[in-house]
Design a protein around this motif. Structure first.
Motif, short mmCIF file in Angstrom:
data_model
loop_
_atom_site.label_atom_id
_atom_site.label_comp_id
_atom_site.label_asym_id
_atom_site.label_seq_id
_atom_site.Cartn_x
_atom_site.Cartn_y
_atom_site.Cartn_z
N LEU A 356 -26.53 -10.91 21.87
CA LEU A 356 -26.25 -12.35 21.53
C LEU A 356 -25.48 -12.31 20.23
O LEU A 356 -24.91 -13.44 19.73
CB LEU A 356 -27.61 -12.89 21.28
N GLU A 357 -25.21 -11.23 19.65
CA GLU A 357 -24.43 -11.17 18.17
C GLU A 357 -23.14 -11.77 18.63
O GLU A 357 -22.72 -12.48 17.54
CB GLU A 357 -24.61 -9.49 17.83
N PRO A 358 -22.29 -11.28 19.27
CA PRO A 358 -20.89 -11.93 19.21
C PRO A 358 -20.87 -13.37 19.46
O PRO A 358 -20.07 -14.09 18.66
CB PRO A 358 -20.21 -11.21 20.51
N ARG A 359 -21.69 -13.86 20.21
CA ARG A 359 -21.81 -15.44 20.76
C ARG A 359 -22.19 -16.07 19.30
O ARG A 359 -21.69 -17.30 19.08
CB ARG A 359 -22.55 -15.70 21.58
N GLN A 386 -33.26 -22.24 20.30
CA GLN A 386 -32.99 -22.96 21.63
C GLN A 386 -31.83 -22.07 22.13
O GLN A 386 -32.03 -21.56 23.56
CB GLN A 386 -32.75 -24.42 21.75
N ASN A 387 -30.80 -21.49 21.63
CA ASN A 387 -29.61 -21.06 22.31
C ASN A 387 -29.70 -19.62 22.27
O ASN A 387 -29.16 -18.77 23.14
CB ASN A 387 -28.39 -21.64 21.71
N THR A 458 -22.28 -12.52 9.82
CA THR A 458 -21.24 -13.30 9.00
C THR A 458 -20.50 -14.35 10.02
O THR A 458 -20.18 -13.69 11.02
CB THR A 458 -20.18 -12.53 8.29
N LEU A 459 -20.54 -15.55 9.58
CA LEU A 459 -20.35 -16.66 10.53
C LEU A 459 -18.69 -16.97 10.55
O LEU A 459 -18.20 -16.81 9.32
CB LEU A 459 -20.85 -17.95 10.41
N GLN A 460 -18.21 -16.63 11.59
CA GLN A 460 -16.66 -16.77 11.62
C GLN A 460 -16.08 -17.40 12.84
O GLN A 460 -16.62 -17.47 13.89
CB GLN A 460 -15.97 -15.12 11.87
N ARG A 461 -15.02 -18.23 12.58
CA ARG A 461 -14.48 -18.96 13.72
C ARG A 461 -13.83 -17.91 14.62
O ARG A 461 -13.55 -17.03 14.35
CB ARG A 461 -13.40 -19.87 13.04
N PRO A 462 -14.04 -18.47 15.90
CA PRO A 462 -13.62 -17.76 17.15
C PRO A 462 -11.87 -17.15 16.85
O PRO A 462 -11.03 -17.87 16.41
CB PRO A 462 -13.34 -18.14 18.10
N GLY A 463 -11.64 -15.88 16.77
CA GLY A 463 -10.44 -15.37 16.77
C GLY A 463 -10.19 -14.86 15.40
O GLY A 463 -9.09 -14.11 15.08
#
Length: 464
Positions: A356-359, A386-387, A458-463
């Motif tokens: 789940l880490e990448p998502r 939940q997700n 660390t939260l990052q936007r895709p890409g």
């Protein structure tokens, strides 16, 4: 090998293999003569013989020295007995017998303090491998247990043969006689408590098998422990026999004797209950012996029927005590094993987090929620649960979620040490953590009896 053993987990081969007891498994020697391979020829392990036991290191000269020591101790006891009996004319039989018991006890204390003779410590009977109690001065090893039990029985028998109840001074006042009778009866119950505690220590502090339903599981140490228990029971019997003989000399009626016995048993039961005991047989078995002896006619020798009844009673009591203590030990062992298993790393949780880490680190919904002027952190945490952390996580772990800004300050606080600061969380991971399957997921060794993990993402936007 299993770190903990019980009646189901045993460090031995299954009987169907018909291997000797000294057989053992060793890995890493594929070219050995006794190496075992699977059907495809792949090496598995090698059968070897266990290391030689401690007793094999004792030569015949050492055994001869042990016999000479024992013979010397017997002669010393005989000398002390003869010298103390020489004082009978001056101070009386009672006091000379007390001097004999005191000297023997003092000699035993000196031997324990000096660990004399040191040769005894090399014997398996005195080794802590099978039994050891570092908290006990008198019973540090099974050998010391045996010596003390033998001395107790010898001293009890010595007093019973030397001191006649008829020679004791009986108070003339009836209330004093009744009080004295209650004291001696109660003392039998107190001795029973001591034996209960000694037996509990013998079972709890050893790996000796006491499975009486399977005699093939018993070894020489099991039979030695049973012999020690028989010595303790015999000592109590000798003492109880003299107590009953003393009651008959108090010139009280049969009804008063039974009332004294019942009152003492009631007081003893109350004290044992306050101390946490709940087993009726454990509390009252010493008084069962007194009842049997009180029924018997003291003026006649023991009949064959009475001997059989007494042996049956002692056997029943000993078996019950051993089974009871073995169950307690089994329960405590399982608790320790359960705590150990519960505190071990969880490969399932580590695998789930790695998936789940990448998502989770690129979840745009979480990023949008965090960028709002007044974020609803309940929605934030509910979305994560939940997700990502549902199912297996909910059944086994208590999840805590904390969100930090770019300055490492917590924006969302919960009842957790992680909400104090990111620096504190990183220090805890550095001191107590070890990297799991993912470099951002750490196993925490907190010694809390539960499995604990910490993940920093660390939260990052895709890409990005």
């Amino acid at each position: 090998a299993y770190p903990y053993q019980n009646e189901y987990l045993q460090n031995e081969f299954h009987p169907t293999f018909s291997l000797p007891g000294e057989a053992d498994i060793q890995a890493g020697t594929p070219n050995a003569a006794n190496s075992i391979s699977d059907r495809e020829g792949k090496y598995l392990f090698t059968l070897t013989a266990k290391s030689v036991s401690a007793s094999a290191g004792v030569s015949w000269r050492d055994w001869l020295a042990v016999l000479l020591y024992v013979f010397g101790f017997v002669l010393l006891i005989g000398f002390v007995r003869r010298e103390s009996e020489s004082l009978d004319a001056g101070i009386g039989v009672l006091y000379s017998s007390l001097i004999f018991a005191a000297v023997i006890t003092l000699l035993r204390v000196v031997c324990i303090l000096l660990r004399y003779p040191a040769l005894f410590d090399e014997l398996p009977l005195f080794s802590p491998v099978h039994y050891g109690n570092a908290d006990s001065f008198w019973l540090p090893s099974l050998g010391d247990f045996l010596i003390n039990a033998l001395l107790l029985l010898y001293i009890a028998r010595y007093f019973a043969s030397r001191i006649s109840v008829a020679q004791l001074r009986i108070p003339k006042k009836k209330w004093l006689r009744i009080s004295l009778g209650a004291v001696v009866i109660f003392s039998v119950g107190a001795c029973g408590m001591v034996i209960n505690n000694m037996l509990s220590g013998l079972v709890q502090n050893s790996d000796i098998s006491f499975n009486l339903t399977d005699i093939f599981s018993l070894n020489r140490f099991s039979y030695m422990a049973l012999f020690i228990l028989a010595l303790l029971m015999a000592t109590l019997f000798v003492f109880a026999d003299r107590v009953i003989a003393f009651l008959h000399q108090l010139s009280v009626s049969a009804t008063e004797k039974w009332l004294l016995l019942l009152a003492s048993a009631a007081i003893h039961t109350g004290i044992m209950h306050l101390l946490g005991a709940a087993d009726v047989l454990v509390m009252l078995w010493p008084f069962g012996i007194l009842i049997l002896l009180l029924i018997r006619r003291h003026s006649e020798p023991y009949s064959f029927a009475m001997i059989v009844v007494l042996l049956f009673f002692f056997s029943l009591t000993s078996t019950h005590l051993l089974i009871r203590e073995s169950r307690y030990k089994e329960h405590d062992t399982r608790l320790v094993l359960a705590e150990k298993l519960a505190a071990e790393q969880d490969p399932i949780a580590e695998q789930l987090f790695a998936e789940l880490e990448p998502r989770l680190s690129h979840d745009t919904t979480i990023i949008k929620l965090a960028q709002q002027n007044t974020p609803d952190w309940n929605v934030f945490e509910r979305h994560i649960r939940q997700n990502y952390f549902n199912g297996y996580w909910d059944t086994k772990y208590n999840l805590k979620v904390t969100y930090y800004d770019t300055l490492c300050s917590p924006l969302h606080r919960s009842e957790s040490v992680w909400t104090e600061s990111l620096t504190l969380a990183e220090e805890l991971i550095a001191n107590k953590g070890s990297e799991a399957m993912s470099k951002n997921f750490h196993y925490l060794d907190l010694n809390s009896g539960r499995t604990s993990y910490a993940g920093l993402l660390t939260l990052q936007r895709p890409g990005e």
